[in-house]
Design a protein around this motif. Sequence first.
Motif, short mmCIF file in Angstrom:
data_model
loop_
_atom_site.label_atom_id
_atom_site.label_comp_id
_atom_site.label_asym_id
_atom_site.label_seq_id
_atom_site.Cartn_x
_atom_site.Cartn_y
_atom_site.Cartn_z
N VAL A 36 95.23 2.57 28.69
CA VAL A 36 94.32 2.13 29.74
C VAL A 36 93.46 1.00 29.18
CG1 VAL A 36 92.36 2.79 31.20
CG2 VAL A 36 94.25 4.40 30.82
N TRP A 37 93.29 -0.05 29.97
CA TRP A 37 92.42 -1.15 29.56
C TRP A 37 91.90 -1.85 30.80
CZ3 TRP A 37 97.64 -1.27 29.66
CH2 TRP A 37 98.27 -2.35 30.29
N PHE A 38 90.90 -2.68 30.64
CA PHE A 38 90.36 -3.47 31.75
C PHE A 38 91.15 -4.77 31.87
CE2 PHE A 38 86.71 -0.75 31.05
CZ PHE A 38 86.24 -0.54 32.33
N MET A 39 91.50 -5.15 33.10
CA MET A 39 92.16 -6.43 33.31
C MET A 39 91.23 -7.59 32.98
SD MET A 39 95.20 -5.72 34.20
CE MET A 39 95.74 -7.35 34.68
N ARG A 40 89.95 -7.39 33.29
CA ARG A 40 88.92 -8.36 32.93
C ARG A 40 87.72 -7.58 32.41
NH1 ARG A 40 87.52 -13.53 36.17
NH2 ARG A 40 86.53 -13.75 34.15
N GLN A 41 86.68 -8.30 31.97
CA GLN A 41 85.52 -7.65 31.41
C GLN A 41 84.94 -6.64 32.41
OE1 GLN A 41 85.71 -10.93 31.92
NE2 GLN A 41 84.07 -11.59 33.27
N ALA A 42 84.32 -5.60 31.88
CA ALA A 42 83.78 -4.54 32.72
C ALA A 42 82.69 -5.05 33.66
CB ALA A 42 83.25 -3.40 31.86
N GLY A 43 81.96 -6.06 33.22
CA GLY A 43 81.02 -6.74 34.10
C GLY A 43 79.94 -5.85 34.70
N ARG A 44 79.74 -6.00 36.00
CA ARG A 44 78.59 -5.36 36.64
C ARG A 44 78.68 -3.84 36.66
NH1 ARG A 44 79.35 -10.02 39.77
NH2 ARG A 44 80.76 -8.91 41.17
N ALA A 84 90.94 -4.21 24.14
CA ALA A 84 89.77 -4.97 24.58
C ALA A 84 90.26 -6.25 25.25
CB ALA A 84 88.89 -5.31 23.38
N ILE A 85 89.53 -6.71 26.27
CA ILE A 85 89.86 -7.98 26.92
C ILE A 85 88.77 -8.98 26.56
CG2 ILE A 85 88.79 -7.17 29.08
CD1 ILE A 85 91.71 -9.66 28.92
N TYR A 86 89.19 -10.13 26.03
CA TYR A 86 88.24 -11.15 25.59
C TYR A 86 87.35 -11.59 26.74
CZ TYR A 86 86.44 -15.39 23.43
OH TYR A 86 85.61 -16.37 22.93
N ILE A 152 93.03 -8.63 23.77
CA ILE A 152 93.83 -9.42 24.70
C ILE A 152 93.12 -10.74 24.96
CG2 ILE A 152 94.95 -9.48 26.96
CD1 ILE A 152 94.59 -6.40 27.05
N GLY A 153 93.80 -11.85 24.69
CA GLY A 153 93.28 -13.16 25.03
C GLY A 153 93.35 -13.38 26.53
N PHE A 154 92.60 -14.36 27.02
CA PHE A 154 92.43 -14.51 28.47
C PHE A 154 92.37 -15.98 28.86
CE2 PHE A 154 89.55 -15.19 32.05
CZ PHE A 154 90.11 -14.37 33.02
N ALA A 155 93.08 -16.33 29.94
CA ALA A 155 92.99 -17.69 30.48
C ALA A 155 93.35 -17.68 31.95
CB ALA A 155 93.92 -18.64 29.72
N SER A 212 95.98 -10.14 20.00
CA SER A 212 97.23 -9.37 19.88
C SER A 212 98.15 -9.60 21.06
CB SER A 212 96.92 -7.87 19.77
OG SER A 212 96.18 -7.58 18.61
N ALA A 213 97.60 -10.00 22.20
CA ALA A 213 98.36 -10.28 23.42
C ALA A 213 97.55 -11.29 24.22
CB ALA A 213 98.58 -9.01 24.24
N VAL A 214 98.16 -11.92 25.21
CA VAL A 214 97.42 -12.86 26.04
C VAL A 214 97.72 -12.60 27.52
CG1 VAL A 214 97.20 -14.72 24.36
CG2 VAL A 214 99.26 -14.59 25.77
N GLN A 215 96.73 -12.85 28.34
CA GLN A 215 96.86 -12.64 29.78
C GLN A 215 96.58 -13.93 30.54
OE1 GLN A 215 95.37 -9.21 32.56
NE2 GLN A 215 93.64 -10.55 32.19
N LEU A 216 97.48 -14.24 31.46
CA LEU A 216 97.30 -15.39 32.36
C LEU A 216 96.90 -14.83 33.71
CD1 LEU A 216 97.69 -18.48 32.15
CD2 LEU A 216 99.95 -18.16 33.17
N PHE A 217 95.71 -15.21 34.17
CA PHE A 217 95.09 -14.60 35.36
C PHE A 217 95.14 -15.60 36.51
CE2 PHE A 217 91.85 -12.56 37.91
CZ PHE A 217 91.89 -11.23 37.52
N ASP A 218 95.90 -15.27 37.56
CA ASP A 218 96.07 -16.18 38.70
C ASP A 218 95.42 -15.58 39.95
OD1 ASP A 218 96.88 -18.58 39.72
OD2 ASP A 218 99.01 -18.30 39.33
N SER A 219 94.11 -15.76 40.04
CA SER A 219 93.31 -15.09 41.08
C SER A 219 93.77 -15.41 42.49
CB SER A 219 91.84 -15.49 40.94
OG SER A 219 91.38 -15.32 39.63
#
Length: 282
Positions: A36-44, A84-86, A152-155, A212-219
Motif C-alpha cells: 500500500v502506498w499513496f499515489m501522491r503526497q498525503a497532503g490535507r 514513499a512518494i516524493y 517513488i520519483g514523481f513527474a 527506486s521507481a518513478v511515476q508519471l502522473f497524467d491528471s
Amino acid sequence: MSANDSRGPAGRQNAATYDSPFMKACRREAVPHTPVWFMRQAGRSLPEYRKVREGTAMLESCMRPDLVTEITLQPVRRHNVDAAIYFSDIVVPLKAIGVDLDIKPGVGPVVENPIRTRADLAQLRDLTPDDVHYVTEAMGMLTAELGSTPLIGFAGAPFTLASYLVEGGPSRNHEHTKALMYGDPQLWADLLDRLAEITAAFLKVQIEAGASAVQLFDSWVGALSPADYRRSVMPASTKVFDAVASYGVPRIHFGVGTGELLGLMGEAGADVVGADWRVPVD
C-alpha cells in the motif's frame, strides 16, 4: 515488462529496497502482503502536513529539501506504508526552467504567458540537474532516512503539463488545448516532444539521486478519446518512459478518469498502470 528485466541490486536500483513488497509487486513477483502506498503526497489528510506547510507557498515547499523530506516521510511514519512518494508538484520542472507561473491557493497552477503559438515554445528550454539541485539534495536526505522503504520519483506527464501551459491554468473542458491539438497538430506534437524531454530529464535526476521507481502522473488525459490519446499523446509519454528504461527501475503511469485508456497507457511503456476509483480492480 522492462522492470522484470531490470539489473536488480547491481543496476540503478537500491539493493536495500530491491526485495521490498512494493518492488516485488512492480515486478509481478509473489509478495508477503499487498503493498500500500499513496499515489501522491498525503497532503490535507494529515494534520502534521497542514502544520508544517503553514505560511509556506506550495512551490516554495517543493524547493526546500528540509520540507520535502519531512512531508514525504509523514505518511510513512503515520501509516507505515510500503513506499514513499516524493513530495513535489507537476509544474516544478517548468518553474525550474523559468516559466512564469505560480500555484494559486484554491485555484491551482496559473501560467502568466500561455503557449498558443510557435514563438511561445521559446519558454521551454532544456532542464539541467543544476536547475533542480534541491531535488538531488532532498532525495539524498530521504533515501538515508527511508532505508529499505522504496522512494517513488514523481513527474507530470507531457499532456497534463501542456494543458496547463496552453489553457493558462486549470480547465474543465480544455477548449484551448483541444483547439491547438486539432488545429495545429505539428505545433502540438512539437510542444509535447519538448515537454517529454523536460520530464525525462526531471525523472533522470530523481533516479540518479536514489529513486527506486518513478511515476508519471497524467491528471487530465482522461479528457481524451482513445484515438486522440494514441495519435496525439502516446508518442510523448512513450518518449519519457523510453528515456528512463535503461535504469531498470519500475515505471508507473497514472491518470484520472482513464478507464478507456488503461491499455494504451500500458502500451506507452509503463510497468505499472494505476486505476482510479471509477475502475473496479478486478
